[in-house]
Structure formats: C-alpha cells, structure tokens
Design an enzyme around this catalytic site. Structure first.
Site: not given
Length: 178
Positions: A133-137
C-alpha cells in the site's frame, strides 16, 4: 493466530504479518508504528502461502519491476484510514500524489466539501502495509518529501527504485516527519 516472517530488502529488514488468508502488516524494522496492533504473544514464525506470495511480490519490486499482482490485503484501521489506504492503492507505480489530492478524494467519497490534509497525513503514516500500500508515493503539495514512517532515506530509495521523477522534490530542512 498471526504468522510472521522477515524479508531482507536492499533498504533494510522487513517484518511481515498475516493470518491464515490475508496480509496484515509489512514494516521496516524499527519504523514508526512498527508492528502496531500485533500482540507478540499471539504470533508464530511460520512461512504461510500469503507470506510466500508477499515475498515473491517484494522480490519483483526490489528487482525494479512493477508486480502485476497483490497478495490479499487486510489492513486493520478506522473507516477513514481504510478510505485513505484505498486511494493509496490507486497511485500508479512511479508516480506520486499529494496529501491535499488525497484529502479531496476522501472528501468526495465521504460526501464532504473538504478534508484536512493533516488528517490524511495521520492515516498515511499509520498504514500498516508499507510498500504494497504505497504510502511512500505521497508527497507535500510543494514537492516536499515528508511523512514516511520508515524514514526519509527509505522513502527516497523506494521512489528511486520506481524511477519516479524527483526533479521537483526536496527534503525539507526541518519538520516532524523526518
């Protein structure tokens, strides 16, 4: 029972947790909110099919490829957090979205006029399934690289791995999420 396993990534050790059927958590060792919600007494080190599938996903991802599948995910959180995490899953590989953009989407989904970017930031920061779940984006409206529970160096590493255009992005000199 929650089953746990580890994955040695190029950016550091990753801790994973799943029940019999779904992935519950993926954290970099020592990150903020590490293994939050897990009762250590209720865990067992065991390589389950879901954890094997997660390792296959991570192998592809860290090889610089966009995995074409996701293991079954079941992050635990409030309804608001789940709405934010659902939006995170829509951010394309190699792209970013701002906290404000996510706030507008959550407000739209909730039938509200506005949504606080700070509330969105809290939900993003509490995402229990890092990377997948790409919270780094998620970046600040001005291109600031803040707000990654795993640390700013890991956020930059993940964005570089995805070949994200970072020419307009910067690391702020001070802030709470560094």
């Amino acid at each position: 029972m929650i089953f746990v396993s580890h994955y040695d990534s190029p950016l550091g050790m990753i801790y994973m947790a799943a029940d019999d059927d779904v992935l519950k958590g993926v954290w970099f060792e020592g990150q903020k909110y590490f293994a939050s919600g897990l009762d250590k007494k209720e865990t067992e080190d065991k390589e389950t099919p879901v954890l094997k599938q997660t390792k296959e996903w991570l192998d592809l991802y860290f090889a610089g490829k966009e995995p074409e599948f996701l293991p079954p995910l079941a992050p635990e959180g409030s309804e608001f957090q789940k709405k934010v995490w659902k939006i995170l899953l829509m951010i394309p590989y190699g792209k970013t979205m701002t906290y404000g953009e996510i706030g507008r989407k959550v407000a739209e989904m909730s039938g509200k006029k506005t949504m606080s970017a700070q509330a969105v930031g809290g939900a993003v920061g509490h995402n229990p399934i890092s990377i997948l779940i790409p919270c780094h984006r998620v970046v600040g409206t001005n291109g600031s690289l803040t707000g990654y529970a795993g640390g700013i160096e890991k956020k930059i590493g993940l964005l570089k791995l995805e070949r994200t255009d970072m020419s307009e992005m910067f690391v702020p000199k001070k802030g709470t999420a560094l």
